[in-house]
Design an enzyme around this catalytic site. Structure first.
Site, short mmCIF file in Angstrom:
data_model
loop_
_atom_site.label_atom_id
_atom_site.label_comp_id
_atom_site.label_asym_id
_atom_site.label_seq_id
_atom_site.Cartn_x
_atom_site.Cartn_y
_atom_site.Cartn_z
N ASP A 205 0.83 -1.20 0.00
CA ASP A 205 0.00 0.00 0.00
C ASP A 205 0.87 1.26 0.00
OD1 ASP A 205 -2.68 1.23 0.31
OD2 ASP A 205 -1.90 1.89 2.24
N GLU B 26 1.18 -0.87 -5.22
CA GLU B 26 0.09 0.08 -5.41
C GLU B 26 0.76 1.44 -5.61
OE1 GLU B 26 -3.50 2.56 -3.51
OE2 GLU B 26 -1.56 2.22 -2.56
#
Length: 586
Positions: free
Chosen positions: A256, A298
């Site tokens: 993330d 990501e």
């Protein structure tokens, strides 16, 4: 290859990253600590995962296959609990799923948690969803079905109630150095040079926390405290967490917010070289101790900044980073193409998506749990148009329902005047929610198939977002929930409607998905895409394996330069209908 052999072969690559990140540290002492973590977690690795390690080392391109398609969902929205997800594995198998991403699975902070991405414990499951033992059982069930399980690993920040943060607040100097604290003047100076991720709901990049003696760096929400990756103890702690999670049966990590990891004065603190060194170091350690594990970046950043997340050669051989990277630009380009009835931007992004290194692939998708962030393709459009912002504002306005648009999207983090993002479910954005006639519904179904074809034919690990296969529309009920009302992305995070799978919309969409999946498998296509030139501005051509795929972003039929058998219908085809897809067998 044994773990000891992998350690000997890969250690130099790992040690290079550590030396780049922590040049002032005693390198032999740091390596001793890193090696101790690797040995400890490798010794605990379950036999089933060791068998998988050996298979994946022998077949490093295992995830770059024509049948490698994915599915992404929230546990609670899909099955209620982890055990509930296990009860629906048959649905995933019917879709041909080979990769399952369970969003926001780990224990989050109490109250608002950015949809579960403010992690309070990396090694525990959110209690209302189940336990880590439930996850291990699910992972075993999925492995038997040839489905790899992915979990989010938030590298940039923890929740403010994580044990590290609580120890830091209590004055523990060891954990105080896990976070970044600035005085008021420094925080103001840094804020002046930093962009804002959530300018409406969480403006600024710092949060005053008296217990921490100043302003804590909080790139996202005030309760998400950025980690201080300049501290090697942060690296050691996160490495340990990742290896422990891999031992629980997770086969992939979605990293993330990878672009934000390293903080450097005078920069926007995005996509800095050190952020790449961190991820390459984690990759090397996993390649030693748990090589069955994929890393997925990501990195929702401009297209030009994306390729380094696969890895680079800095003069000492290629250094792999992530196995998978979201092809966010392709997703955004698909929506621009629909809004403009033009294949210009999709063609440019397909062309820019080639040239992947060995052992790497894109993760492609039509929609996901996040907004459509328009800024990612600004740089690409600048190469095509002198006024890219105007074009993107027009595309966003179209998806927000302006004029005679069939789309039902909602602006994110703006009132629609500023260029930021758009929320909405796939079915709402393509016109199915607004459709009132059979012709309008049929056009919406063709647009869904068109965007799914873009994702699948472009060769990536094409991933369906939960509910899109059922034609679920926007969930406006979130505004009545005080804990969710401020977060507009909940509009495209509905609970799965299992009854809807028997409705005509779901039968049409899943049949189209099945045809696309079967066509890609038959073509042998996977990996980096290749664009094919066409004579019509609305028509995109993609080479997929042995075949040619043509996608029509316009509202009128387009003739093909030469016809052939369409794998999607089995019939001879010499044109592409409005918003249609044709997969020509070669």
């Amino acid at each position: 290859m044994t773990m000891a052999q992998r350690l000997e072969a890969i250690a130099p690559r790992l040690r290079r990253q550590l030396a780049r990140l922590y040049p002032a540290q005693d390198q032999p002492a740091l390596w001793e600590q890193v090696e101790a973590v690797i040995h400890a977690r490798a010794a605990e690795r379950p036999a089933a995962m060791q068998i998988l390690d050996a298979a994946r080392v022998a077949d490093p391109d295992w995830f770059v296959r024509p049948d490698m398609l994915g599915y992404s969902t929230y546990v609670d929205r899909f099955g209620g609990t982890v055990a509930g997800v296990a009860a629906h594995v048959d649905h995933l198998e019917a879709l041909g799923t080979r990769y399952l991403h369970l969003l926001a699975l780990l224990k989050a902070r109490e109250g608002d948690s950015d949809g579960g991405f403010a992690v309070a414990d990396y090694l525990a499951v959110e209690p209302r969803l189940g336990t880590m033992q439930d996850v291990e059982r699910l992972a075993g069930r999925l492995r038997a079905a040839r489905i790899s399980l992915c979990v989010d690993l938030a590298l940039n920040h923890t929740a403010d109630d994580h044990e590290w943060a609580k120890a830091a607040e209590a004055g523990d100097p060891f954990y105080r150095d896990f976070y970044i604290v600035a005085d008021e003047a420094e925080a103001a100076a840094r804020d002046a040079e930093l962009p804002q991720v959530f300018p409406t709901t969480a403006p600024g990049n710092f949060t005053h926390v008296p217990e921490m003696g100043g302003h804590v760096w909080t790139t996202f929400y005030p309760f998400q405290w950025d980690l201080n990756w300049r501290n090697p103890n942060v690296f050691l702690a996160m490495l340990d967490a990742g290896l422990r999670l891999a031992n629980h049966g997770f086969e992939a990590f979605r990293l993330d917010s990878t672009a934000f990891l390293w903080k450097q004065p005078g920069t926007d603190c995005r996509n800095l070289p050190e952020a790449h060194y961190i991820v390459r170091a984690l990759r090397a350690a996993l390649d030693i101790a748990a090589p069955a594990t994929l890393l997925k970046a990501e990195a929702i950043v401009p297209t030009a900044f994306v390729p380094p997340y696969f890895g680079v050669d800095e003069g000492e051989g290629f250094e792999p980073e992530c196995h998978l990277v979201y092809n966010n630009s392709l997703m955004v380009a698909g929506w621009v193409g629909l809004a403009e009835q033009s294949a210009q931007l999709p063609q440019a992004i397909v062309a820019a998506s080639g040239g992947l290194p060995a052992g790497a692939n894109w993760l492609s998708y039509a929609r996901c749990h996040d907004d459509i962030g328009w800024g990612a393709v600004l740089g690409d459009l600048r190469g095509l148009d002198a006024a890219p912002e105007d074009r993107l504002r027009a595309a966003a306005a179209f998806l927000h329902g302006a004029g005679d648009s069939w789309a039902r999207g909602v602006p994110f983090q703006s009132d629609g005047a500023a260029l930021h993002g758009t929320n909405g479910m796939l079915a709402a954005l393509v016109g199915l929610e607004a459709a009132t006639t059979d012709d309008e519904r049929d056009a919406a179904f063709r647009r869904i198939a068109l965007l799914n074809a873009l994702s699948i034919a472009s060769g990536g690990l094409a991933t369906t977002y939960m509910g899109d296969e059922a034609g679920l529309t926007n969930d406006y009920g979130y505004v009545g929930d005080p804990e969710r009302a401020h977060e507009g992305r909940w509009i495209h995070r509905p609970a799965m409607d299992w009854a809807a799978l028997d409705a005509p919309a779901a039968r049409r969409i899943t049949a189209d998905l099945t045809a696309l999946r079967d066509a890609r498998i038959a073509s042998g296509g996977a990996g980096a895409p290749c664009a094919i030139a066409t004579d019509d501005p609305a028509l995109l051509g993609i080479a997929c394996g042995r075949d040619r795929v043509f996608l029509n972003f316009g509202n009128h039929a387009v003739a093909l330069p030469d016809g052939g058998r369409d794998r999607l219908t089995g019939a001879h085809c010499d044109h592409v209908e409005a918003w249609g897809a044709v997969w020509l067998e070669e």
